[in-house]
Design a protein around this motif. Sequence first.
Motif, mmCIF file in Angstrom:
data_model
loop_
_atom_site.group_PDB
_atom_site.id
_atom_site.type_symbol
_atom_site.label_atom_id
_atom_site.label_comp_id
_atom_site.label_asym_id
_atom_site.label_seq_id
_atom_site.Cartn_x
_atom_site.Cartn_y
_atom_site.Cartn_z
ATOM 1 N N SER A 147 0.914 -1.269 0.090
ATOM 2 C CA SER A 147 -0.228 0.230 0.020
ATOM 3 C C SER A 147 0.775 1.090 -0.100
ATOM 4 C CB SER A 147 -0.870 -0.116 1.297
ATOM 5 O OG SER A 147 -0.103 0.330 1.954
ATOM 6 N N PRO A 152 -2.483 5.339 1.309
ATOM 7 C CA PRO A 152 -3.063 4.064 1.734
ATOM 8 C C PRO A 152 -4.040 3.392 1.136
ATOM 9 C CG PRO A 152 -3.026 6.043 3.763
ATOM 10 C CD PRO A 152 -2.723 6.497 2.630
ATOM 11 N N LEU A 155 -3.367 0.964 -3.423
ATOM 12 C CA LEU A 155 -3.054 -0.556 -2.972
ATOM 13 C C LEU A 155 -2.039 -1.707 -4.507
ATOM 14 C CD1 LEU A 155 -6.051 -1.976 -0.799
ATOM 15 C CD2 LEU A 155 -3.572 -1.041 -0.435
#
Length: 272
Positions: A147, A152, A155
């Motif tokens: 990630s 975040p 991915l």
Amino acid sequence: MTTQGQRDPQPAGRRPDGRSERARRATRTLPAKALGWCVVVAVVAGGGWVVSRPHPGDWIPGLGPSSADATKTPPVVGNPLPPTDTDPEALTADRYFPAQRTIEMGGYKGKRNGARQGQDCAETLRARDVDPLHDTGCQGYVTVSFSGIDHPALLSSVTVLRFADDASAAKAAQALRAQENAAAALAFILPDTTAAPAPTAGAQQPRVEAVGHYLTVTASRLTETHSASPTAGASSPGVTAGASTAGQSAEQQIEAATRAVSYAAGAQFIWT
């Protein structure tokens, strides 16, 4: 008193060569003492090398990982492929993708999350009724989730497959590229090691690379989130977070992440 021609009497404990017994013993023990000190120095030096040799994740090099790092170790599911005569190193996530090692390339920064590993390559498939790896001689796999550190919601999932030889890996690469929807052929794992839903139509195809007798398959996607993104600010419900981070479109972010993770994965096996 002595007569002419008589030598002076020798003191007690002195040998004819003029050396005392104590001096003779001291001289005799010097080599033994020197040897003993050499051994002590060698042992201390060796012990110092063992202690100071750094390991990934050491808080202070040589003193082992901190307790905080130990509690953050990403989960690894499955039994690894054992070493073979041609590959003395076991194919494991922790060996080739240490959790403390980040990926930084072309503006992308990523960290490792959960991983899966095993000897049955069919476990990497999204659906076993469609098996592009059938009869390719796949020996084992490891699948790792990444990630973005600053993003975040971005991915990536990379699967490394091991084969008996280079030709088998190249054959498997061709079989995967020939799939009409290669993005849906292999499972995309999330940070908690669960499989993500099938990609939507039009999703970017994974990057498939044969590296020696290994094959890397890398894909990336942006996940939807209702929370604030560290770099893009708060996102509305149902809107992909960070769709224009650092002036990049969602497609550009996905391509950059896939390229970086694919390169980092393949670099592990160039010399194997």
